[in-house]
Design a protein around this motif. Structure first.
Motif, mmCIF file in Angstrom:
data_model
loop_
_atom_site.group_PDB
_atom_site.id
_atom_site.type_symbol
_atom_site.label_atom_id
_atom_site.label_comp_id
_atom_site.label_asym_id
_atom_site.label_seq_id
_atom_site.Cartn_x
_atom_site.Cartn_y
_atom_site.Cartn_z
ATOM 1 N N MET A 92 -19.193 65.360 59.753
ATOM 2 C CA MET A 92 -19.661 66.437 58.903
ATOM 3 C C MET A 92 -20.147 65.903 57.554
ATOM 4 N N ALA A 93 -19.440 64.951 56.972
ATOM 5 C CA ALA A 93 -19.848 64.390 55.678
ATOM 6 C C ALA A 93 -21.231 63.748 55.782
ATOM 7 N N ALA A 94 -21.441 62.959 56.820
ATOM 8 C CA ALA A 94 -22.733 62.283 56.989
ATOM 9 C C ALA A 94 -23.866 63.289 57.176
ATOM 10 N N CYS A 95 -23.623 64.310 57.966
ATOM 11 C CA CYS A 95 -24.632 65.354 58.179
ATOM 12 C C CYS A 95 -24.958 66.056 56.877
ATOM 13 N N THR A 96 -23.935 66.399 56.127
ATOM 14 C CA THR A 96 -24.131 67.112 54.868
ATOM 15 C C THR A 96 -24.991 66.295 53.909
ATOM 16 N N VAL A 97 -24.664 65.019 53.772
ATOM 17 C CA VAL A 97 -25.401 64.182 52.827
ATOM 18 C C VAL A 97 -26.808 63.875 53.331
ATOM 19 N N SER A 98 -26.933 63.424 54.549
ATOM 20 C CA SER A 98 -28.232 62.990 55.055
ATOM 21 C C SER A 98 -29.163 64.165 55.361
ATOM 22 N N ASN A 99 -28.713 65.070 56.194
ATOM 23 C CA ASN A 99 -29.588 66.175 56.602
ATOM 24 C C ASN A 99 -29.887 67.135 55.461
ATOM 25 N N TYR A 100 -28.881 67.441 54.672
ATOM 26 C CA TYR A 100 -29.092 68.429 53.627
ATOM 27 C C TYR A 100 -29.879 67.863 52.453
ATOM 28 N N LEU A 101 -29.900 66.553 52.296
ATOM 29 C CA LEU A 101 -30.801 65.952 51.310
ATOM 30 C C LEU A 101 -32.244 66.265 51.698
ATOM 31 N N VAL A 102 -32.536 66.155 52.981
ATOM 32 C CA VAL A 102 -33.884 66.482 53.471
ATOM 33 C C VAL A 102 -34.180 67.962 53.206
ATOM 34 N N THR A 103 -33.196 68.812 53.435
ATOM 35 C CA THR A 103 -33.364 70.240 53.169
ATOM 36 C C THR A 103 -33.608 70.498 51.684
ATOM 37 N N LEU A 104 -32.875 69.818 50.812
ATOM 38 C CA LEU A 104 -33.084 69.964 49.370
ATOM 39 C C LEU A 104 -34.515 69.594 48.972
ATOM 40 N N VAL A 105 -35.001 68.505 49.527
ATOM 41 C CA VAL A 105 -36.378 68.088 49.226
ATOM 42 C C VAL A 105 -37.354 69.152 49.719
ATOM 43 N N ASP A 106 -37.116 69.684 50.906
ATOM 44 C CA ASP A 106 -37.995 70.711 51.455
ATOM 45 C C ASP A 106 -38.001 71.963 50.582
ATOM 46 N N VAL A 107 -36.840 72.373 50.099
ATOM 47 C CA VAL A 107 -36.760 73.529 49.201
ATOM 48 C C VAL A 107 -37.522 73.229 47.907
ATOM 49 N N GLY A 108 -37.354 72.032 47.373
ATOM 50 C CA GLY A 108 -38.096 71.645 46.176
ATOM 51 C C GLY A 108 -39.602 71.704 46.390
ATOM 52 N N LEU A 109 -40.046 71.240 47.536
ATOM 53 C CA LEU A 109 -41.476 71.291 47.845
ATOM 54 C C LEU A 109 -41.954 72.734 47.989
ATOM 55 N N ALA A 110 -41.119 73.575 48.584
ATOM 56 C CA ALA A 110 -41.467 74.993 48.702
ATOM 57 C C ALA A 110 -41.564 75.644 47.321
ATOM 58 N N LEU A 111 -40.687 75.249 46.398
ATOM 59 C CA LEU A 111 -40.764 75.773 45.034
ATOM 60 C C LEU A 111 -42.067 75.329 44.363
ATOM 61 N N TYR A 112 -42.442 74.079 44.568
ATOM 62 C CA TYR A 112 -43.730 73.626 44.033
ATOM 63 C C TYR A 112 -44.870 74.455 44.632
ATOM 64 N N GLU A 113 -44.827 74.643 45.958
ATOM 65 C CA GLU A 113 -45.881 75.425 46.616
ATOM 66 C C GLU A 113 -45.953 76.847 46.054
ATOM 67 N N SER A 114 -44.806 77.418 45.697
ATOM 68 C CA SER A 114 -44.780 78.789 45.184
ATOM 69 C C SER A 114 -45.503 78.924 43.848
ATOM 70 N N ILE A 115 -45.713 77.800 43.176
ATOM 71 C CA ILE A 115 -46.474 77.842 41.912
ATOM 72 C C ILE A 115 -47.830 77.134 42.054
ATOM 73 N N GLY A 116 -48.250 76.954 43.308
ATOM 74 C CA GLY A 116 -49.593 76.453 43.569
ATOM 75 C C GLY A 116 -49.752 74.950 43.629
ATOM 76 N N ILE A 117 -48.651 74.216 43.717
ATOM 77 C CA ILE A 117 -48.739 72.753 43.811
ATOM 78 C C ILE A 117 -48.610 72.342 45.274
ATOM 79 N N ASP A 118 -49.581 71.600 45.748
ATOM 80 C CA ASP A 118 -49.619 71.117 47.121
ATOM 81 C C ASP A 118 -48.374 70.284 47.452
ATOM 82 N N ARG A 119 -47.893 70.381 48.688
ATOM 83 C CA ARG A 119 -46.699 69.653 49.104
ATOM 84 C C ARG A 119 -46.827 68.141 48.885
ATOM 85 N N GLU A 120 -47.986 67.591 49.183
ATOM 86 C CA GLU A 120 -48.175 66.143 49.023
ATOM 87 C C GLU A 120 -48.062 65.732 47.553
#
Length: 118
Positions: A1-29
């Protein structure tokens, strides 16, 4: 569970951050190019210091105005809940960091509580 939380959810955090950028008109790349140096710097800090000492950002600084601005800017209730949950956990960690202003952290704790949601 610890490994999943750190590794997988880090990817999720980045994805949420990219979605926040997209919400203000900044391309994901472009957003990724902006976030990657921050991610890399954080991982490098974690390589050399305890999590509490590696903590940076508005909560670690006790920057109430910035956290309030973040909460005011978010329009998606799920993202707001996510931000509040992680913010509350970050306040608890920041309380253990050397040199933090405990009174400001107490105010941040109140600001991030579910009771404050408007």
């Amino acid at each position: 569970m610890a490994a999943c939380t750190v590794s997988n959810y880090l990817v999720t955090l980045v994805d949420v951050g990219l979605a926040l950028y997209e919400s203000i008109g900044i391309d994901r790349e472009i957003g990724y190019k902006a976030l990657y140096p921050l991610i890399r710097g954080t991982v490098e800090n974690l390589k050399h210091m305890d999590t509490k000492e590696a903590l940076t950002g508005p909560i670690a600084r006790g920057d109430i105005a910035t956290v309030k601005a973040h909460l005011d800017a978010v329009s998606d209730e799920r993202i707001e809940d996510f931000y509040r949950f992680l913010g509350q956990a970050t306040v608890q960690m920041a309380k253990q960091k050397s040199g933090t202003d405990k009174s400001k952290l107490g105010k941040l704790e109140e600001l991030l509580s579910d009771e404050v949601k408007s």
